[in-house]
Motif scaffolding. Structure first.
Motif, PDB file in Angstrom:
ATOM      1  N   ILE A 234     -26.608  -6.351  15.954  1.00  0.00           N
ATOM      2  CA  ILE A 234     -25.702  -6.362  14.812  1.00  0.00           C
ATOM      3  C   ILE A 234     -24.558  -5.410  15.122  1.00  0.00           C
ATOM      4  O   ILE A 234     -24.780  -4.266  15.525  1.00  0.00           O
ATOM      5  N   ASP A 235     -23.343  -5.862  14.945  1.00  0.00           N
ATOM      6  CA  ASP A 235     -22.176  -5.027  15.226  1.00  0.00           C
ATOM      7  C   ASP A 235     -22.056  -3.905  14.200  1.00  0.00           C
ATOM      8  O   ASP A 235     -22.526  -4.012  13.060  1.00  0.00           O
ATOM      9  N   THR A 236     -21.421  -2.824  14.614  1.00  0.00           N
ATOM     10  CA  THR A 236     -21.103  -1.725  13.705  1.00  0.00           C
ATOM     11  C   THR A 236     -19.593  -1.570  13.634  1.00  0.00           C
ATOM     12  O   THR A 236     -18.894  -1.739  14.633  1.00  0.00           O
ATOM     13  N   ARG A 237     -19.100  -1.248  12.457  1.00  0.00           N
ATOM     14  CA  ARG A 237     -17.663  -1.060  12.273  1.00  0.00           C
ATOM     15  C   ARG A 237     -17.257   0.392  12.415  1.00  0.00           C
ATOM     16  O   ARG A 237     -16.122   0.695  12.764  1.00  0.00           O
ATOM     17  N   THR A 238     -18.170   1.291  12.089  1.00  0.00           N
ATOM     18  CA  THR A 238     -17.893   2.728  12.193  1.00  0.00           C
ATOM     19  C   THR A 238     -19.077   3.413  12.852  1.00  0.00           C
ATOM     20  O   THR A 238     -20.190   2.859  12.911  1.00  0.00           O
ATOM     21  N   ALA A 239     -18.858   4.638  13.327  1.00  0.00           N
ATOM     22  CA  ALA A 239     -19.938   5.397  13.952  1.00  0.00           C
ATOM     23  C   ALA A 239     -21.042   5.704  12.950  1.00  0.00           C
ATOM     24  O   ALA A 239     -22.224   5.806  13.315  1.00  0.00           O
ATOM     25  N   ALA A 240     -20.685   5.829  11.679  1.00  0.00           N
ATOM     26  CA  ALA A 240     -21.678   6.146  10.652  1.00  0.00           C
ATOM     27  C   ALA A 240     -22.674   5.006  10.462  1.00  0.00           C
ATOM     28  O   ALA A 240     -23.796   5.225   9.993  1.00  0.00           O
ATOM     29  N   GLU A 241     -22.277   3.779  10.816  1.00  0.00           N
ATOM     30  CA  GLU A 241     -23.165   2.634  10.654  1.00  0.00           C
ATOM     31  C   GLU A 241     -24.203   2.524  11.759  1.00  0.00           C
ATOM     32  O   GLU A 241     -25.153   1.750  11.635  1.00  0.00           O
ATOM     33  N   SER A 242     -24.033   3.277  12.841  1.00  0.00           N
ATOM     34  CA  SER A 242     -24.955   3.179  13.962  1.00  0.00           C
ATOM     35  C   SER A 242     -26.371   3.522  13.519  1.00  0.00           C
ATOM     36  O   SER A 242     -26.621   4.574  12.930  1.00  0.00           O
ATOM     37  N   GLU A 243     -27.298   2.618  13.795  1.00  0.00           N
ATOM     38  CA  GLU A 243     -28.715   2.740  13.446  1.00  0.00           C
ATOM     39  C   GLU A 243     -28.954   2.815  11.942  1.00  0.00           C
ATOM     40  O   GLU A 243     -29.999   3.279  11.491  1.00  0.00           O
ATOM     41  N   ALA A 244     -27.989   2.342  11.148  1.00  0.00           N
ATOM     42  CA  ALA A 244     -28.211   2.215   9.706  1.00  0.00           C
ATOM     43  C   ALA A 244     -29.063   0.980   9.450  1.00  0.00           C
ATOM     44  O   ALA A 244     -28.891  -0.057  10.091  1.00  0.00           O
ATOM     45  N   ARG A 245     -29.988   1.072   8.516  1.00  0.00           N
ATOM     46  CA  ARG A 245     -30.897  -0.022   8.234  1.00  0.00           C
ATOM     47  C   ARG A 245     -30.330  -0.917   7.134  1.00  0.00           C
ATOM     48  O   ARG A 245     -29.870  -0.438   6.101  1.00  0.00           O
ATOM     49  N   THR A 246     -30.376  -2.231   7.361  1.00  0.00           N
ATOM     50  CA  THR A 246     -29.928  -3.183   6.355  1.00  0.00           C
ATOM     51  C   THR A 246     -31.029  -3.365   5.314  1.00  0.00           C
ATOM     52  O   THR A 246     -32.188  -2.985   5.544  1.00  0.00           O
ATOM     53  N   PRO A 247     -30.716  -3.963   4.157  1.00  0.00           N
ATOM     54  CA  PRO A 247     -31.754  -4.210   3.144  1.00  0.00           C
ATOM     55  C   PRO A 247     -32.906  -5.068   3.656  1.00  0.00           C
ATOM     56  O   PRO A 247     -33.999  -5.038   3.086  1.00  0.00           O
ATOM     57  N   PHE A 248     -32.693  -5.827   4.739  1.00  0.00           N
ATOM     58  CA  PHE A 248     -33.740  -6.683   5.271  1.00  0.00           C
ATOM     59  C   PHE A 248     -34.475  -6.043   6.447  1.00  0.00           C
ATOM     60  O   PHE A 248     -35.217  -6.713   7.154  1.00  0.00           O
ATOM     61  N   GLY A 249     -34.257  -4.740   6.675  1.00  0.00           N
ATOM     62  CA  GLY A 249     -35.025  -4.028   7.682  1.00  0.00           C
ATOM     63  C   GLY A 249     -34.465  -4.056   9.085  1.00  0.00           C
ATOM     64  O   GLY A 249     -35.069  -3.489  10.004  1.00  0.00           O
ATOM     65  N   LEU A 250     -33.321  -4.705   9.305  1.00  0.00           N
ATOM     66  CA  LEU A 250     -32.705  -4.725  10.630  1.00  0.00           C
ATOM     67  C   LEU A 250     -31.845  -3.486  10.829  1.00  0.00           C
ATOM     68  O   LEU A 250     -31.334  -2.906   9.868  1.00  0.00           O
ATOM     69  N   ILE A 251     -31.674  -3.090  12.092  1.00  0.00           N
ATOM     70  CA  ILE A 251     -30.952  -1.866  12.425  1.00  0.00           C
ATOM     71  C   ILE A 251     -29.600  -2.226  13.025  1.00  0.00           C
ATOM     72  O   ILE A 251     -29.530  -2.959  14.025  1.00  0.00           O
ATOM     73  N   LYS A 252     -28.527  -1.692  12.456  1.00  0.00           N
ATOM     74  CA  LYS A 252     -27.188  -1.962  12.976  1.00  0.00           C
ATOM     75  C   LYS A 252     -26.956  -1.214  14.295  1.00  0.00           C
ATOM     76  O   LYS A 252     -27.427  -0.088  14.473  1.00  0.00           O
TER      77      LYS A 252
END
Length: 738
Positions: A234-252
């Motif tokens: 999953i692509d990230t738009r900002t550094a803060a999104e790195s390894e952020a978890r989506t509501p469905f449990g996937l990791i950005k």
């Protein structure tokens, strides 16, 4: 008959010893192991020491690392591989190299590729000398990387990649890959496709799920069946999104492996599924077709929590795992679940519906291990072959085009903006002569790879923004000049210029002659590159920068005094005033007269010529060997000087007294020197300043040295114009004169 191709090293079983040894001792793995067994010592790798330099280069460890060997306070009975190397053996540690782990997980799905990377002649059994080796593909060749088994630990536990059992193959593989790239820290951050290529030597293709072709399901299905390595993220738009978890449990920003694809009967319909694995060994998709895992303490169960029919209860000594089976799986026959290898384990692997896969994941990367698998990606191109350097080569040759784009010859890839620099990049002529079967065009793939950028991280290097363009050429077998790029658009080019290790695209063009030009996006950037070209049908390539040819004018014979023209008489009078009684010009006298004459010329601006330059001139023109110029030698040089000055002024349009190094190719060719890119780059490094400009003195020295070297070579190569033979005395005399 169609031409077939398989990546080197993947045809049948790997051949032991066909990889190049990289150890500093120049000994092979087996030689090193036998030496340790004979001496009765444990192997310690001097090339990758068990200290902090092998761990980090830009930071200090946050915890005290202790290097230990398996079987010594890590586990009692270590195993190299236990029950086969599988994707479930891989658990990520405290290093941000999920991209590498995703590639390793994909590698385990292809037995031949796995056996190539992990040779089977090693383990903790008989002959164990605490030495291991792994093989990686690097820019057209296989390398054998030897390591010892000292591993970084904290409180007797492995810090980085590890297995849930006592297996160490994946841990040692990570260490070997870290050694290949200089350190463990060098493995932080990356794309799974990079390691996939290093494990196979394959050719890659990237798909954006939102723009995937109609037959995307078939592409992935056939890729996995043929043993291609497949990753997704999953692509990230900002550094803060790195390894952020989506509501469905996937990791950005996290690298996953695609490990399976199938269809299942659900409510009377066929549903397309994808099996995906998280290299963490946990944290799974919690949407449709998932298995949600909750860990509860015995106290919560004692307080009245019940286990329903859609839950599976497992005892893990001090806690209990509750797995909620999704309603979709409960509607599937248990036999079909078993056939799909569906498990309720919290091991990081999960199934997703294909529609969810495309909706929630952004990018899919496929590494094809042999070119016959290009059929999976292009239904119109059943087979691919690798292009060979010339028409007489065999079509299954494993040779690659390797080009070095070095300081002074790397420039922006936007020719309309920088035509004066773009044309100086390496140029490869591509002759497309055979159409695809049943098609009007010729299909081919271009892959441009940056070399060793990860290894150079410790020196501040990063990935450059790279790409390439393909132009229709007039058919001449020579380097295209800048005028062509001012008035002609490219016929094909990379989709984007991007800061990835490799840019790879497929094209279809009509039969004809083309010139492929790889380049960096920004000017004046230094890096090494590996360029690979593949085609469906037989094609021919030619490196337009590979030939060296010298065409120097004949040295005129002396004119008898009684036959001199009026101009020659005036020139003799000038020489007599400079040479005085001995009628010979020394380096000091030449320095005086050249500076005096040139400074009077209003159309040329230059700093004073140096004495070294004048000594070089005498070395070139002195045929008698007395270290001075006689009249006829001086006259020949004066003619050269006038011609060279004219060439310099043509490139010094602003009369600044300097010329751009980008003009060197044209100027040198006009002076009789056709040089390849490597020689041009050496000249730039030696004679140009930091702004890649040459002053007149540097320009003059360059031409004098080139002509001197060329004339000496011509004099010594009477029998064979391509080679000369020198003894040590002749070699030293030659180099001292040049």
């Amino acid at each position: 008959m169609p031409y077939l191709y398989q990546a080197p090293g993947l045809q049948g079983h790997p051949v032991p010893g066909d990889a190049h040894s990289t150890h500093s001792s120049n000994q092979s793995f087996e030689q090193l192991r036998q030496e340790c067994l004979w001496k009765g010592v444990l192997f310690e790798d001097p090339d990758f020491l068990a200290n902090s330099s092998s761990l980090f280069f830009s930071e200090r460890p946050q915890i005290p690392f202790v290097w230990k060997r398996p079987g010594i306070k890590i586990v009692e009975n270590p195993e190299f591989i236990l029950g086969g190397a599988t994707r479930t053996d891989i658990c990520q540690g405290g290093l941000g190299d999920c991209w590498l782990l995703a590639a390793i997980a994909s590698l385990t799905l292809n037995e031949k590729a796995l056996a190539r990377v992990i040779p089977q002649d090693q383990g903790f059994g008989p002959g164990y000398a605490r030495i291991f080796h792994f093989q990686f593909w690097q820019h057209s060749e296989w390398l054998d990387v030897v390591i010892d088994d000292r591993l970084p630990t904290f409180r007797d536990r492995l810090i980085f990649l590890h297995s849930a059992d006592n297996e160490f193959w994946s841990t040692l593989l990570e260490k070997a890959y870290a050694k290949l790239n200089g350190s463990y820290e060098a493995l932080k951050g990356g794309s799974a496709i990079e390691a996939m290529e290093d494990f196979t030597g394959g050719v890659t293709e990237t798909f954006t799920t939102k723009e995937a072709p109609v037959n995307f399901y078939e592409i992935l299905e056939k890729a996995l069946k043929r043993g291609s390595l497949v990753g997704c993220s999953i692509d990230t738009r900002t550094a803060a999104e790195s390894e952020a978890r989506t509501p469905f449990g996937l990791i950005k920003g996290h690298a996953y492996s695609v490990t399976g694809i199938d269809q299942v009967n659900f409510c009377g319909q066929k549903v397309e599924l994808r099996r995906v694995r998280n290299p963490w060994g946990q944290v799974e998709w919690n949407g449709p077709w998932s298995a949600l895992h909750l860990w509860l303490t015995p106290f919560l169960l004692f307080m009245g929590h019940t286990v329903q029919s859609n839950l599976i209860l497992k005892d893990e000594s001090k806690s209990f795992s509750l797995t909620f089976i999704s309603s979709e799986w409960r509607a599937v026959d248990p036999a079909e679940q078993q056939c799909l290898c569906h498990t309720t384990l919290d091991d990081g692997e999960f199934w997703m519906a294909f529609r969810d896969f495309k909706a929630h994941l952004d990018k899919v990367e496929i590494c094809n291990l042999n070119l016959s698998q290009q059929e999976l990606l292009n239904r119109d191109s059943p087979r691919f072959i690798r292009i060979t350097p010339g028409a007489e080569e065999e079509v299954d040759s494993t040779k690659l085009h390797n080009h070095q784009m070095v300081l002074g010859h790397k420039c922006t890839a936007v020719p309309l903006e920088m035509p004066n620099t773009f044309w100086t990049n390496p140029q490869i002529k591509l002759s497309l002569t055979e159409k695809d079967d049943g098609q009007e065009g010729c299909t081919f793939r271009v892959a441009l790879m940056q070399k060793d950028r990860r290894k150079l991280k410790r020196f501040g290097a990063s990935m450059l923004t790279i790409g390439y363009a393909n132009y229709q050429c007039p058919g001449k077998e020579e380097h295209l000049n800048k005028d062509l790029f001012k008035y002609h658009a490219s016929q094909a080019r990379s989709k984007t210029f991007i800061n990835l290790r490799e840019v790879s695209d497929r094209f279809k063009l009509p039969p004809g002659e083309y010139t492929l030009i790889p380049s960096t996006f920004e000017p004046h950037q230094e890096a090494d590159f590996c360029l690979r070209i593949f085609s469906e049908k037989k094609a021919i390539t030619q490196d337009l920068d590979g030939d060296v040819d010298i065409d120097l004018p004949e040295i005129p014979k002396p004119t008898a005094p009684g036959q001199e023209t009026e101009e020659e008489k005036q020139f003799r009078a000038l020489f007599e005033r400079v040479a005085r009684e001995d009628m010979e010009v020394t380096a000091e006298e030449l320095e005086y007269v050249l500076n005096a004459v040139l400074q009077k010329k209003k159309d040329i601006k230059f700093k004073k010529l140096s004495l070294v330059s004048c000594k070089n001139i005498i070395s070139l023109m002195d045929t008698s060997g007395n270290g001075k110029l006689e009249f006829d030698e001086f006259k020949v040089f004066w003619g050269r000087l006038r011609a060279w000055t004219s060439l310099f002024l043509q490139c010094d349009a602003d009369r600044s007294g300097t010329m751009s190094s980008y003009e060197l190719r044209t100027v040198l060719r006009a002076a009789g020197f056709q040089l390849n890119n490597h020689l041009l780059q050496l000249i730039v490094l030696r004679y140009a300043n930091e702004e890649l400009q040459l002053g007149f003195d540097d320009f003059l020295n360059c031409l004098v040295q080139l002509e001197n070297a060329s004339r000496v070579f011509q004099a010594l190569s009477t029998k064979n114009k391509l080679f000369i033979h020198l003894n040590i005395n002749e070699f030293i005399i030659l180099t001292m004169n040049i």
